[in-house]
Scaffold this motif. Structure first.
Motif, mmCIF file in Angstrom:
data_model
loop_
_atom_site.group_PDB
_atom_site.id
_atom_site.type_symbol
_atom_site.label_atom_id
_atom_site.label_comp_id
_atom_site.label_asym_id
_atom_site.label_seq_id
_atom_site.Cartn_x
_atom_site.Cartn_y
_atom_site.Cartn_z
ATOM 1 N N PRO A 1 38.729 70.754 84.963
ATOM 2 C CA PRO A 1 38.769 69.618 84.027
ATOM 3 C C PRO A 1 39.939 69.654 83.040
ATOM 4 O O PRO A 1 40.573 68.621 82.792
ATOM 5 C CB PRO A 1 37.424 69.698 83.307
ATOM 6 N N ALA A 2 40.257 70.821 82.514
ATOM 7 C CA ALA A 2 41.366 70.920 81.559
ATOM 8 C C ALA A 2 42.705 70.640 82.244
ATOM 9 O O ALA A 2 43.565 69.953 81.687
ATOM 10 C CB ALA A 2 41.387 72.299 80.904
ATOM 11 N N GLY A 3 42.892 71.155 83.446
ATOM 12 C CA GLY A 3 44.130 70.922 84.180
ATOM 13 C C GLY A 3 44.309 69.462 84.552
ATOM 14 O O GLY A 3 45.415 68.912 84.458
ATOM 15 N N ILE A 4 43.222 68.817 84.947
ATOM 16 C CA ILE A 4 43.267 67.393 85.275
ATOM 17 C C ILE A 4 43.614 66.574 84.040
ATOM 18 O O ILE A 4 44.489 65.703 84.088
ATOM 19 C CB ILE A 4 41.937 66.933 85.901
ATOM 20 N N ALA A 5 42.957 66.869 82.927
ATOM 21 C CA ALA A 5 43.222 66.139 81.680
ATOM 22 C C ALA A 5 44.664 66.323 81.231
ATOM 23 O O ALA A 5 45.322 65.360 80.815
ATOM 24 C CB ALA A 5 42.255 66.591 80.593
ATOM 25 N N THR A 6 45.176 67.535 81.336
ATOM 26 C CA THR A 6 46.560 67.805 80.948
ATOM 27 C C THR A 6 47.528 67.023 81.819
ATOM 28 O O THR A 6 48.485 66.422 81.321
ATOM 29 C CB THR A 6 46.859 69.316 81.043
ATOM 30 N N PHE A 7 47.293 67.001 83.114
ATOM 31 C CA PHE A 7 48.168 66.264 84.034
ATOM 32 C C PHE A 7 48.175 64.783 83.680
ATOM 33 O O PHE A 7 49.240 64.157 83.598
ATOM 34 C CB PHE A 7 47.712 66.458 85.481
ATOM 35 N N ILE A 8 47.020 64.215 83.479
ATOM 36 C CA ILE A 8 46.925 62.786 83.176
ATOM 37 C C ILE A 8 47.595 62.474 81.843
ATOM 38 O O ILE A 8 48.342 61.495 81.733
ATOM 39 C CB ILE A 8 45.466 62.313 83.231
ATOM 40 N N GLN A 9 47.379 63.304 80.835
ATOM 41 C CA GLN A 9 48.036 63.093 79.536
ATOM 42 C C GLN A 9 49.547 63.185 79.662
ATOM 43 O O GLN A 9 50.273 62.385 79.079
ATOM 44 C CB GLN A 9 47.542 64.127 78.515
ATOM 45 N N ARG A 10 50.019 64.145 80.415
ATOM 46 C CA ARG A 10 51.454 64.383 80.554
ATOM 47 C C ARG A 10 52.156 63.229 81.279
ATOM 48 O O ARG A 10 53.299 62.917 80.981
ATOM 49 C CB ARG A 10 51.686 65.687 81.315
ATOM 50 N N HIS A 11 51.476 62.587 82.215
ATOM 51 C CA HIS A 11 52.126 61.593 83.071
ATOM 52 C C HIS A 11 51.689 60.150 82.803
ATOM 53 O O HIS A 11 52.087 59.250 83.546
ATOM 54 C CB HIS A 11 51.913 61.957 84.533
ATOM 55 N N SER A 12 50.928 59.941 81.775
ATOM 56 C CA SER A 12 50.483 58.587 81.419
ATOM 57 C C SER A 12 51.296 58.058 80.257
ATOM 58 O O SER A 12 51.770 58.822 79.433
ATOM 59 C CB SER A 12 49.010 58.612 81.002
#
Length: 77
Positions: free
Chosen positions: A21-32
């Motif tokens: 969950p943390a890795g997914i959230a970080t990816f989405i935040q970084r690329h949104s």
């Protein structure tokens, strides 16, 4: 034939990305947010292999299409 329902984390694992969950959230935040005029598979942050996987999942594998659409929506949110 019964359709498989894949999880968001499984798509991230298929893409070779952190699937917790943390890795997914970080990816989405970084690329949104992903611009509306950029197709998901053509976003500049994918490797060629990741982009191909996303294209193929949308074109030929309805089992994965729903979760790929979820990723698309999450990146545009």
């Amino acid at each position: 034939m019964e359709a498989n329902h894949h999880r968001f984390s499984e798509l991230f694992a298929q893409l070779g990305l952190p699937a917790d969950p943390a890795g997914i959230a970080t990816f989405i935040q970084r690329h949104s947010p992903l611009s509306a005029n950029v197709l998901l598979a053509e976003a500049p942050f994918w490797t060629p292999a990741q982009a191909t996987l996303l294209r193929e999942q949308l074109l030929v594998d309805a089992d994965w299409a729903e979760v790929v659409d979820q990723l698309n929506a999450a990146l545009r949110g």
